[in-house]
Motif scaffolding. Structure first.
Motif, PDB file in Angstrom:
ATOM      1  N   LEU A  88     -18.412  16.081   8.182  1.00 51.55           N
ATOM      2  CA  LEU A  88     -18.973  17.262   8.115  1.00 51.55           C
ATOM      3  C   LEU A  88     -17.494  18.190   8.269  1.00 51.55           C
ATOM      4  O   LEU A  88     -17.346  19.211   7.327  1.00 51.55           O
ATOM      5  N   ILE A  89     -16.358  17.666   8.920  1.00 49.51           N
ATOM      6  CA  ILE A  89     -15.313  18.498   9.035  1.00 49.51           C
ATOM      7  C   ILE A  89     -14.447  18.195   7.476  1.00 49.51           C
ATOM      8  O   ILE A  89     -14.088  19.115   7.116  1.00 49.51           O
ATOM      9  N   PHE A  90     -14.234  16.935   7.018  1.00 47.21           N
ATOM     10  CA  PHE A  90     -13.789  16.843   5.958  1.00 47.21           C
ATOM     11  C   PHE A  90     -14.034  17.749   4.735  1.00 47.21           C
ATOM     12  O   PHE A  90     -13.315  18.433   3.914  1.00 47.21           O
ATOM     13  N   MET A  91     -15.665  17.740   4.401  1.00 45.83           N
ATOM     14  CA  MET A  91     -16.071  18.395   3.391  1.00 45.83           C
ATOM     15  C   MET A  91     -16.195  19.784   3.448  1.00 45.83           C
ATOM     16  O   MET A  91     -16.083  20.686   2.583  1.00 45.83           O
ATOM     17  N   THR A  92     -16.009  20.433   4.906  1.00 40.83           N
ATOM     18  CA  THR A  92     -15.786  21.737   5.201  1.00 40.83           C
ATOM     19  C   THR A  92     -14.488  22.276   4.607  1.00 40.83           C
ATOM     20  O   THR A  92     -14.196  23.146   4.081  1.00 40.83           O
ATOM     21  N   LEU A  93     -13.588  21.345   5.050  1.00 33.40           N
ATOM     22  CA  LEU A  93     -12.066  21.525   4.586  1.00 33.40           C
ATOM     23  C   LEU A  93     -12.046  21.707   3.167  1.00 33.40           C
ATOM     24  O   LEU A  93     -11.152  22.850   2.575  1.00 33.40           O
ATOM     25  N   VAL A  94     -12.419  20.765   2.488  1.00 36.47           N
ATOM     26  CA  VAL A  94     -12.581  20.568   1.119  1.00 36.47           C
ATOM     27  C   VAL A  94     -13.207  21.918   0.363  1.00 36.47           C
ATOM     28  O   VAL A  94     -12.697  22.671  -0.520  1.00 36.47           O
ATOM     29  N   PHE A  95     -14.270  22.432   0.890  1.00 34.17           N
ATOM     30  CA  PHE A  95     -14.966  23.646   0.623  1.00 34.17           C
ATOM     31  C   PHE A  95     -14.013  25.076   0.778  1.00 34.17           C
ATOM     32  O   PHE A  95     -13.761  25.622  -0.168  1.00 34.17           O
ATOM     33  N   PHE A  96     -13.448  25.069   1.740  1.00 32.52           N
ATOM     34  CA  PHE A  96     -12.275  26.070   1.910  1.00 32.52           C
ATOM     35  C   PHE A  96     -11.348  26.056   0.804  1.00 32.52           C
ATOM     36  O   PHE A  96     -10.757  26.877   0.282  1.00 32.52           O
ATOM     37  N   ALA A 100     -12.511  14.501  -4.114  1.00 32.41           N
ATOM     38  CA  ALA A 100     -12.669  14.345  -2.747  1.00 32.41           C
ATOM     39  C   ALA A 100     -13.787  13.391  -2.555  1.00 32.41           C
ATOM     40  O   ALA A 100     -13.727  12.438  -1.506  1.00 32.41           O
ATOM     41  N   TYR A 101     -14.540  13.010  -3.418  1.00 32.45           N
ATOM     42  CA  TYR A 101     -15.639  11.980  -3.188  1.00 32.45           C
ATOM     43  C   TYR A 101     -14.859  10.597  -2.999  1.00 32.45           C
ATOM     44  O   TYR A 101     -15.223   9.939  -1.976  1.00 32.45           O
ATOM     45  N   GLY A 102     -14.080  10.200  -3.695  1.00 34.72           N
ATOM     46  CA  GLY A 102     -13.621   8.776  -3.618  1.00 34.72           C
ATOM     47  C   GLY A 102     -12.777   8.755  -2.360  1.00 34.72           C
ATOM     48  O   GLY A 102     -12.680   7.713  -1.675  1.00 34.72           O
ATOM     49  N   LEU A 103     -12.255   9.768  -2.146  1.00 35.10           N
ATOM     50  CA  LEU A 103     -11.084   9.941  -0.985  1.00 35.10           C
ATOM     51  C   LEU A 103     -11.881   9.925   0.423  1.00 35.10           C
ATOM     52  O   LEU A 103     -11.421   9.271   1.379  1.00 35.10           O
ATOM     53  N   ALA A 104     -13.219  10.541   0.233  1.00 33.64           N
ATOM     54  CA  ALA A 104     -13.892  10.570   1.532  1.00 33.64           C
ATOM     55  C   ALA A 104     -14.359   9.116   1.982  1.00 33.64           C
ATOM     56  O   ALA A 104     -14.527   8.834   3.150  1.00 33.64           O
ATOM     57  N   PHE A 105     -14.904   8.253   1.018  1.00 32.27           N
ATOM     58  CA  PHE A 105     -15.155   6.877   1.245  1.00 32.27           C
ATOM     59  C   PHE A 105     -13.972   6.073   2.121  1.00 32.27           C
ATOM     60  O   PHE A 105     -14.150   5.358   3.108  1.00 32.27           O
ATOM     61  N   VAL A 106     -12.720   6.384   1.468  1.00 28.79           N
ATOM     62  CA  VAL A 106     -11.545   5.563   2.018  1.00 28.79           C
ATOM     63  C   VAL A 106     -11.254   6.193   3.370  1.00 28.79           C
ATOM     64  O   VAL A 106     -11.086   5.334   4.390  1.00 28.79           O
ATOM     65  N   LEU A 107     -11.244   7.478   3.587  1.00 27.83           N
ATOM     66  CA  LEU A 107     -11.301   8.011   4.860  1.00 27.83           C
ATOM     67  C   LEU A 107     -12.231   7.515   5.920  1.00 27.83           C
ATOM     68  O   LEU A 107     -11.832   7.164   7.145  1.00 27.83           O
ATOM     69  N   VAL A 108     -13.762   7.828   5.566  1.00 30.39           N
ATOM     70  CA  VAL A 108     -14.546   7.185   6.718  1.00 30.39           C
ATOM     71  C   VAL A 108     -14.555   5.801   6.798  1.00 30.39           C
ATOM     72  O   VAL A 108     -14.517   5.230   8.143  1.00 30.39           O
ATOM     73  N   SER A 109     -14.190   5.040   5.708  1.00 27.82           N
ATOM     74  CA  SER A 109     -13.893   3.542   6.225  1.00 27.82           C
ATOM     75  C   SER A 109     -12.775   3.171   7.144  1.00 27.82           C
ATOM     76  O   SER A 109     -13.187   2.510   8.237  1.00 27.82           O
ATOM     77  N   TRP A 110     -11.859   3.588   6.660  1.00 27.65           N
ATOM     78  CA  TRP A 110     -10.539   3.207   7.609  1.00 27.65           C
ATOM     79  C   TRP A 110     -10.403   3.977   9.013  1.00 27.65           C
ATOM     80  O   TRP A 110     -10.278   3.263  10.102  1.00 27.65           O
ATOM     81  N   ILE A 162     -23.470  21.834  -2.865  1.00 29.35           N
ATOM     82  CA  ILE A 162     -22.333  20.957  -3.324  1.00 29.35           C
ATOM     83  C   ILE A 162     -21.853  20.246  -2.265  1.00 29.35           C
ATOM     84  O   ILE A 162     -21.781  19.022  -2.514  1.00 29.35           O
ATOM     85  N   PHE A 163     -21.057  20.766  -1.163  1.00 27.24           N
ATOM     86  CA  PHE A 163     -20.152  20.089  -0.281  1.00 27.24           C
ATOM     87  C   PHE A 163     -20.953  19.268   0.691  1.00 27.24           C
ATOM     88  O   PHE A 163     -20.761  17.992   1.062  1.00 27.24           O
ATOM     89  N   MET A 164     -21.969  20.016   1.420  1.00 27.79           N
ATOM     90  CA  MET A 164     -22.744  19.362   2.448  1.00 27.79           C
ATOM     91  C   MET A 164     -23.616  18.354   1.760  1.00 27.79           C
ATOM     92  O   MET A 164     -23.724  17.249   2.150  1.00 27.79           O
ATOM     93  N   LEU A 165     -24.338  18.694   0.573  1.00 28.49           N
ATOM     94  CA  LEU A 165     -25.024  17.337   0.111  1.00 28.49           C
ATOM     95  C   LEU A 165     -23.957  16.363  -0.460  1.00 28.49           C
ATOM     96  O   LEU A 165     -24.693  15.189  -0.122  1.00 28.49           O
ATOM     97  N   GLN A 166     -22.894  16.702  -0.945  1.00 29.36           N
ATOM     98  CA  GLN A 166     -21.974  15.606  -1.363  1.00 29.36           C
ATOM     99  C   GLN A 166     -21.931  14.761   0.015  1.00 29.36           C
ATOM    100  O   GLN A 166     -21.599  13.412  -0.027  1.00 29.36           O
ATOM    101  N   GLY A 167     -21.411  15.415   1.177  1.00 29.13           N
ATOM    102  CA  GLY A 167     -21.138  14.688   2.237  1.00 29.13           C
ATOM    103  C   GLY A 167     -22.238  13.661   2.864  1.00 29.13           C
ATOM    104  O   GLY A 167     -22.127  12.766   3.203  1.00 29.13           O
ATOM    105  N   THR A 168     -23.496  14.349   2.390  1.00 28.18           N
ATOM    106  CA  THR A 168     -24.797  13.650   2.941  1.00 28.18           C
ATOM    107  C   THR A 168     -24.970  12.241   2.188  1.00 28.18           C
ATOM    108  O   THR A 168     -25.227  11.203   2.638  1.00 28.18           O
ATOM    109  N   ILE A 169     -24.728  12.563   0.745  1.00 30.32           N
ATOM    110  CA  ILE A 169     -24.707  11.311   0.004  1.00 30.32           C
ATOM    111  C   ILE A 169     -23.533  10.139   0.317  1.00 30.32           C
ATOM    112  O   ILE A 169     -23.876   9.036   0.363  1.00 30.32           O
ATOM    113  N   ILE A 170     -22.501  10.894   0.545  1.00 30.77           N
ATOM    114  CA  ILE A 170     -21.394   9.754   0.989  1.00 30.77           C
ATOM    115  C   ILE A 170     -21.734   9.010   2.080  1.00 30.77           C
ATOM    116  O   ILE A 170     -21.553   7.638   2.208  1.00 30.77           O
TER     117      ILE A 170
END
Length: 259
Positions: A12-20, A34-44, A108-116
């Motif tokens: 939620l925080i990351f995708m909101t920042l990407v939105f801004f 941001a899509y691929g980077l979000a997976f790396v961020l969440v995983s680590w 776009i951004f919240m839906l993408q975050g949900t999918i991720i």
């Protein structure tokens, strides 16, 4: 807080920042980077906060990091060659009018975050409860991931090289992996997540990981993958002939010309 709630808040925080950032740049298509980077961020971050240094956790972290960084790099290089915002997002910007800001945020951004979050369930399940020692299922999952990653990476590379030649402008790539499937990168993307799912099955609740590849397959085959991309080529005679000879998804020998 458990790793699942942690991942939801972080996304939620990351995708909101990407939105801004997208609002500032007037380019919503940066969400694809941001899509691929979000997976790396969440995983680590999930692993560092809740992991137990299990070998299965390290295996999935490695696979997702390689995949996520390669994908983000590829899309970044592709965007450098394009003129501004991706046409899909530009069309939404124009059609949404006054509702553009809130619809962008949600659709776009919240839906993408949900999918991720849903697609990342395999790694989150393994971080939560990694299961026993590595075994045959992990090896099978790794092999399937390697097949998928090869199709995706090589397919993207072949397409990028094809488009770099001015002689190919307006043409349809039909060589390399693209001779056997119209979307080798999509086939690879779907396949590698099936491999990750198999590794996650070793977790006590690992059966939930099947949500990940099923969602990826649905999106690629029915929603934002093949249907959206191929709609751009309606009326293109070269593509129509290519489509008649070549499988859309699963690689197979092409039909002889003229059939």
């Amino acid at each position: 807080m458990n790793v699942f709630l942690f991942a939801i808040i972080l996304l939620l925080i990351f995708m909101t920042l990407v939105f801004f950032v997208a609002l500032w740049r007037k380019d919503n298509s940066i969400v694809d980077i941001a899509y691929g980077l979000a997976f790396v961020l969440v995983s680590w971050t999930g692993f560092l906060s809740y992991g137990s240094s299990h070998s299965r956790q390290f295996l999935l972290l490695t696979l997702i990091t390689i995949w996520g960084l390669r994908l983000a790099t590829h899309i970044s290089l592709r965007k450098r060659r394009e003129d501004g915002e991706d046409p899909r997002y530009r069309q939404w910007r124009e059609s949404w009018g006054k509702t553009f800001i809130w619809r962008s945020f949600l659709q776009i951004f919240m839906l993408q975050g949900t999918i991720i979050f849903l697609v990342s369930l395999p790694i989150l399940l393994v971080i939560n409860k990694p299961g026993g020692e590595l075994g045959a299922l992990d090896l099978l999952g790794l092999l399937i991931w390697l097949i998928g990653f090869t199709f995706e990476a090589v397919g993207d590379w072949q397409l990028l090289r094809f488009k770099q030649s001015s002689a190919n402008r307006g043409r349809i790539i039909q060589s390399g992996l693209w001779r056997y499937t119209r979307h080798p990168n999509y086939f690879g993307e779907a396949t590698l997540w099936w491999g990750i799912m198999l590794i996650a099955l070793n977790s006590p609740s690992g059966w939930l990981a099947v949500i990940s590849p099923l969602l990826i397959n649905f999106l690629l085959l029915k929603v934002s993958g093949i249907p959206m991309l191929e709609s751009k080529y309606q009326g293109n005679a070269e593509f129509a002939a290519y489509k008649n000879r070549t499988n859309a998804f699963f690689p197979w020998m092409p039909k002889p010309k003229g059939e």
